[in-house]
Enzyme design. Structure first.
Site, PDB file in Angstrom:
ATOM      1  N   TYR A 148       0.856  -1.184   0.000  1.00  0.00           N
ATOM      2  CA  TYR A 148       0.000   0.000   0.000  1.00  0.00           C
ATOM      3  C   TYR A 148       0.890   1.231   0.000  1.00  0.00           C
ATOM      4  O   TYR A 148       1.861   1.294   0.754  1.00  0.00           O
ATOM      5  CB  TYR A 148      -0.884  -0.003   1.252  1.00  0.00           C
ATOM      6  CG  TYR A 148      -1.775   1.203   1.398  1.00  0.00           C
ATOM      7  CD1 TYR A 148      -2.829   1.431   0.517  1.00  0.00           C
ATOM      8  CD2 TYR A 148      -1.575   2.125   2.428  1.00  0.00           C
ATOM      9  CE1 TYR A 148      -3.663   2.536   0.653  1.00  0.00           C
ATOM     10  CE2 TYR A 148      -2.407   3.235   2.575  1.00  0.00           C
ATOM     11  CZ  TYR A 148      -3.445   3.436   1.680  1.00  0.00           C
ATOM     12  OH  TYR A 148      -4.267   4.532   1.837  1.00  0.00           O
ATOM     13  N   ASP A 243       9.330   2.824  -0.392  1.00  0.00           N
ATOM     14  CA  ASP A 243       8.320   3.471   0.449  1.00  0.00           C
ATOM     15  C   ASP A 243       8.576   3.076   1.897  1.00  0.00           C
ATOM     16  O   ASP A 243       8.343   1.941   2.303  1.00  0.00           O
ATOM     17  CB  ASP A 243       6.924   3.047  -0.017  1.00  0.00           C
ATOM     18  CG  ASP A 243       5.806   3.740   0.760  1.00  0.00           C
ATOM     19  OD1 ASP A 243       6.093   4.374   1.798  1.00  0.00           O
ATOM     20  OD2 ASP A 243       4.642   3.630   0.321  1.00  0.00           O
ATOM     21  N   LYS A 275       4.346   8.863   8.894  1.00  0.00           N
ATOM     22  CA  LYS A 275       4.096   8.241  10.193  1.00  0.00           C
ATOM     23  C   LYS A 275       5.071   8.696  11.286  1.00  0.00           C
ATOM     24  O   LYS A 275       4.923   9.809  11.773  1.00  0.00           O
ATOM     25  CB  LYS A 275       4.016   6.722  10.014  1.00  0.00           C
ATOM     26  CG  LYS A 275       2.860   6.363   9.052  1.00  0.00           C
ATOM     27  CD  LYS A 275       2.372   4.948   9.109  1.00  0.00           C
ATOM     28  CE  LYS A 275       1.051   4.796   8.373  1.00  0.00           C
ATOM     29  NZ  LYS A 275       1.105   4.272   7.033  1.00  0.00           N
TER      30      LYS A 275
HETATM   31  C1  LIG Z   1       0.434   4.682   5.735  1.00  0.00           C
HETATM   32  C2  LIG Z   1       1.173   4.432   4.458  1.00  0.00           C
HETATM   33  C3  LIG Z   1       1.065   5.296   3.352  1.00  0.00           C
HETATM   34  C4  LIG Z   1       0.067   6.425   3.305  1.00  0.00           C
HETATM   35  O1  LIG Z   1       0.314   7.385   4.257  1.00  0.00           O
HETATM   36  P1  LIG Z   1      -0.889   8.387   4.691  1.00  0.00           P
HETATM   37  O2  LIG Z   1      -0.232   9.348   5.599  1.00  0.00           O
HETATM   38  O3  LIG Z   1      -1.924   7.516   5.327  1.00  0.00           O
HETATM   39  O4  LIG Z   1      -1.388   9.014   3.420  1.00  0.00           O
HETATM   40  C5  LIG Z   1       1.886   5.085   2.263  1.00  0.00           C
HETATM   41  N1  LIG Z   1       2.751   4.065   2.246  1.00  0.00           N
HETATM   42  C6  LIG Z   1       2.868   3.204   3.265  1.00  0.00           C
HETATM   43  C7  LIG Z   1       3.866   2.108   3.198  1.00  0.00           C
HETATM   44  C8  LIG Z   1       2.075   3.345   4.403  1.00  0.00           C
HETATM   45  O5  LIG Z   1       2.167   2.455   5.400  1.00  0.00           O
END
Ligand SMILES: *Cc1c(COP(=O)(O)O)cnc(C)c1O
Length: 447
Positions: A148, A243, A275
């Site tokens: 994701y 990511d 995060k």
């Molecule tokens: C949480 C997450 C996102 C999206 O971040 P948001 O701040 O919720 O838009 C993108 N990539 C990864 C791997 C994530 O865990």
């Protein structure tokens, strides 16, 4: 009312009220508990490892806001720094000192030469992909099923029919034209990567992957997989985008890269963060090689901007969090993770529930299926009914797990002996509830 008698009257009333004005009553779908049933708890306060809901119940928090709260909730030093920042005004739309200091802290800990701040992980991956396309002059993006990257149109894609075919939208509202430049492959599958690069290599702008998959449960890359991806991209003139929105400053002080590329001697072209680096506020970032980042406006031609980007309150929270996240913090969280992993596995084994526990640095998750889980197809074999029963039994015993079987369990440095003991005490009963549900019984919640 749940079986142990913990009432949810206040949360239920708030949900009914919220539903009048917000779709599903929530501002992010997983919070609605649709995957596990029952009433989502409205949280009124949090401190350290604990959440308190609107009915006055306390829970050990094993979500930590889906990752950010590495130091625990309402950490006194983070709180003080944030209050101090707020007193000086909350947004100016002009450059500030905390942005520079946070950028320096990110550059110091990770592989990136430069960063640009944004407000969410979604924006970070969206912008990284635009930059990769602008830098390479190519359009195609490769991603993995089960990874994701936020709700970016082109990345909300499911695999098309067969390998090396372009993707179909994963949700209504995303035009096929947004995903027809996206290729979706099975995670940890080198042959699939080789095949798409052989066929489309000269059209691929970038391959984007979670540094270690954490959004289908924790599925670490197999040894050498990320290095192989980086090398494959390099050989084809594509960029490797890692990511680290979830793993960054959480899997280790240097993110997952600290356990992987930093050891093996390679680095991604671009990396996204979010995060933990926002310390519980909306701050995220993308960064990477100096020559690639130089393509961003105003230095280069690729446009990207944001009214609240680098917000002084959010960057102060992130900066204070990173400064306090010393190597011992990661050691302690890692040690707590080992205790909980072993206890969860022991309880589920004793109850006869098929499961596997997987980790990536200090992150871990419990899959309700026999392992190993190396891709999304394997993660999807989980017994979701067993997980729902387990989840509710834990909740009734005062432990707040992710309301979905496809998520990591998150810890903080505030998870002390009392918090850990609460989880240890809850596990055997929850494992038995899972076993009853796995036998085809009903969950605690509906019994
Ligand atoms: C949480 C997450 C996102 C999206 O971040 P948001 O701040 O919720 O838009 C993108 N990539 C990864 C791997 C994530 O865990």
């Amino acid at each position: 009312m749940t079986s142990s008698g913990r009432n949810t009257f206040a949360s239920a009333a708030l949900l009914a009220r919220a539903r009048q004005v917000t779709p599903g009553g929530v501002n992010s779908p997983v919070r609605a508990f649709n995957a596990v049933g029952g009433t989502p708890r409205f949280i009124t306060s949090a401190e350290g490892a604990w959440l308190t809901d609107a009915d006055g119940h306390d829970y050990v928090d094993l979500i930590c806001s889906w990752g950010p709260m590495l130091l625990g909730h309402a950490h006194p030093e983070v709180e003080a720094a944030v209050l101090d920042a707020v007193r000086r005004g909350s947004s100016y739309g002009a450059p500030t000192v905390p942005e520079v200091e946070l950028a320096e802290a990110v550059v110091e800990r990770t592989s990136v030469d430069a960063v640009r701040f944004v407000s969410s992980g979604t924006e970070a991956t969206m912008s990284a992909i635009r930059l990769a396309r602008g830098f390479t002059g190519r359009d195609v993006v490769v991603k993995f099923a089960g990874c994701y990257h936020g709700h970016v149109d082109s990345l909300l894609a499911s695999a098309g029919s067969g390998l090396a075919t372009f993707a179909v939208p994963g949700t209504p509202g995303v035009p096929a034209s947004s995903t027809e430049l996206t290729l979706v492959l099975p995670y940890n599958d080198r042959a699939a990567v080789e095949a798409v690069f052989a066929e489309h290599g000269d059209r691929i702008a970038c391959l984007v992957t979670e540094a270690a998959a954490g959004n289908m449960g924790v599925v670490p890359p197999e040894p050498g997989f990320n290095a192989f991806l980086a090398e494959t991209c390099r050989a084809h003139g594509a960029l490797f985008v890692s990511d680290e929105v979830m793993t960054g400053f959480r899997a280790s002080r240097q993110g997952y890269w600290g356990l992987d590329g930093a050891v093996e001697g390679w680095r991604p072209d671009l990396t996204t963060f979010g995060k933990v680096m926002g310390g519980g506020f909306p701050a995220a970032a993308f960064g990477g090689r100096a020559d690639v980042m130089a393509h961003l406006a105003p230095e280069g031609p690729v446009y990207q901007a944001g009214t609240l980007s680098g917000n002084p309150v959010a960057t102060t929270a992130g900066l204070t969090t990173l400064r306090l996240a010393t190597p011992d913090v990661y050691d302690r969280i890692g040690a707590t993770a080992e205790v909980l992993k072993a206890a969860a596995s022991q309880a589920l084994t004793a109850a006869g529930v098929p499961h596997t526990v997987q980790s990536a640095g200090t992150m871990f998750s419990v899959f309700f299926t026999e392992g190993p889980v190396r891709d999304f197809a394997a993660a999807s074999a989980q017994d979701l009914g067993a997980y729902a029963a387990f989840f509710h039994a834990m909740l009734d015993a005062g432990v707040y797990l992710p309301p979905s079987a496809y998520e990591a369990w998150f810890l903080s440095d505030a998870h002390d002996e009392r918090a850990v003991q609460t989880v240890l005490d809850a596990l055997p009963g929850a494992a038995r509830a899972a076993a009853r549900a796995a036998d085809g019984g009903t969950t605690e919640e509906t019994a």
